[in-house]
Design an enzyme around this catalytic site. Structure first.
Site, PDB file in Angstrom:
ATOM      1  N   HIS A   1       0.310  -0.466   2.043  1.00  0.00           N
ATOM      2  CA  HIS A   1       0.787  -1.738   1.491  1.00  0.00           C
ATOM      3  C   HIS A   1       1.683  -2.394   2.523  1.00  0.00           C
ATOM      4  O   HIS A   1       2.556  -1.724   3.088  1.00  0.00           O
ATOM      5  CB  HIS A   1       1.558  -1.529   0.185  1.00  0.00           C
ATOM      6  CG  HIS A   1       0.715  -0.912  -0.868  1.00  0.00           C
ATOM      7  ND1 HIS A   1      -0.243  -1.619  -1.553  1.00  0.00           N
ATOM      8  CD2 HIS A   1       0.632   0.377  -1.307  1.00  0.00           C
ATOM      9  CE1 HIS A   1      -0.862  -0.800  -2.383  1.00  0.00           C
ATOM     10  NE2 HIS A   1      -0.365   0.414  -2.244  1.00  0.00           N
TER      11      HIS A   1
ATOM     12  N   ASN B   1      -5.946  -0.727   1.374  1.00  0.00           N
ATOM     13  CA  ASN B   1      -4.914  -1.520   0.718  1.00  0.00           C
ATOM     14  C   ASN B   1      -5.622  -2.230  -0.437  1.00  0.00           C
ATOM     15  O   ASN B   1      -6.222  -3.290  -0.246  1.00  0.00           O
ATOM     16  CB  ASN B   1      -4.302  -2.537   1.687  1.00  0.00           C
ATOM     17  CG  ASN B   1      -3.213  -3.355   1.001  1.00  0.00           C
ATOM     18  OD1 ASN B   1      -3.047  -3.273  -0.226  1.00  0.00           O
ATOM     19  ND2 ASN B   1      -2.481  -4.134   1.775  1.00  0.00           N
TER      20      ASN B   1
HETATM   21  C1  DQA Z   1       0.100  -5.332  -1.588  1.00  0.00           C
HETATM   22  C2  DQA Z   1       1.077  -5.153  -2.738  1.00  0.00           C
HETATM   23  C3  DQA Z   1       0.427  -5.468  -4.067  1.00  0.00           C
HETATM   24  O1  DQA Z   1       1.332  -5.284  -5.134  1.00  0.00           O
HETATM   25  C4  DQA Z   1      -0.047  -6.904  -4.091  1.00  0.00           C
HETATM   26  O2  DQA Z   1      -0.723  -7.185  -5.299  1.00  0.00           O
HETATM   27  C5  DQA Z   1      -0.862  -7.263  -2.903  1.00  0.00           C
HETATM   28  C6  DQA Z   1      -0.524  -6.725  -1.596  1.00  0.00           C
HETATM   29  C7  DQA Z   1       0.768  -5.161  -0.212  1.00  0.00           C
HETATM   30  O3  DQA Z   1       0.040  -5.013   0.762  1.00  0.00           O
HETATM   31  O4  DQA Z   1       1.997  -5.193  -0.112  1.00  0.00           O
HETATM   32  O5  DQA Z   1      -1.769  -8.090  -3.011  1.00  0.00           O
HETATM   33  O6  DQA Z   1      -0.917  -4.357  -1.692  1.00  0.00           O
END
Ligand code: DQA
Length: 143
Positions: free
Chosen positions: A99, A73
Site C-alpha cells: 500500500h 496492491n
Molecule cells: C491503497 C489504500 C487503500 O485503502 C485505498 O483504497 C487505495 C490505495 C494504498 O495504496 O495506499 O486505493 O491501497
C-alpha cells in the site's frame, strides 16, 4: 524469476487522486520505477491494473504456473474482497501486499485487510518504495 504486479482500482489515477495521500507521481512513473527495480534484480516483471474485482481474480488465476511471485496492491478491494483472498490462496503463489499509504493510520475501515491473510508480508506507507521492498522480498533479499 517472474513476478506479477497487480494494482487495483484507482491506482491508474496516481498523481491526480488525492496527491496529499498518494503523491504527485503518475501510474506510468510507478511502472517505470517497478521495471527499474526488476532490472536491478534480474527479475522479469509484468504489471496489470484493473478497476474490476473479477479481472483481478482472473489475473491471479491465470498466474498459476506462469509466475513465481505476486506483488499486489488491491487498493479498496483490500478491505472488502474475499474473492481476491480466495484466489491468492487457491493458486498458492508467494504474494506480498503493498500500500502506498499507511492503511493502519487512516480511517478505521482501512485497517482490515482480507488479502493480508494470503500474503507473506505487507509493506504500507512507503510510497513507491513499498513495491521495491516487495520485489526484493520475493527474490529473497529483504526481511
Ligand atoms: C491503497 C489504500 C487503500 O485503502 C485505498 O483504497 C487505495 C490505495 C494504498 O495504496 O495506499 O486505493 O491501497
Amino acid at each position: 524469476m517472474k513476478i506479477l504486479v497487480i494494482n487495483g482500482p484507482n491506482i491508474n489515477l496516481l498523481g491526480l487522486r488525492e496527491p496529499d495521500i498518494y503523491g504527485i507521481k503518475s501510474y506510468a512513473s510507478l511502472l517505470g520505477f517497478i521495471q527499474d527495480v526488476a532490472a536491478q534484480h534480474d527479475v522479469e516483471v509484468e504489471c496489470m491494473q484493473s478497476n474490476h474485482e473479477g479481472a483481478i481474480v482472473d489475473a491471479i488465476q491465470a498466474a498459476y504456473g506462469r509466475f513465481d511471485g505476486i506483488v499486489i496492491n488491491p487498493a479498496a478491494y483490500t478491505h472488502t474482497s474475499i474473492a481476491i483472498l480466495d484466489a491468492l490462496k487457491a493458486v498458492g503463489i508467494p504474494a506480498v501486499e503493498v500500500h502506498l499509504s499507511n492503511i493502519h493510520e487512516r480511517e478505521t475501515f482501512r485497517r482490515i485487510s482480507y488479502v493480508a491473510q494470503a500474503c507473506d508480508k505487507t509493506f504500507a506507507g512507503m510510497g513507491f518504495e513499498g513495491y521495491a521492498l516487495a520485489i526484493r522480498y520475493l527474490v529473497g533479499q529483504e526481511e
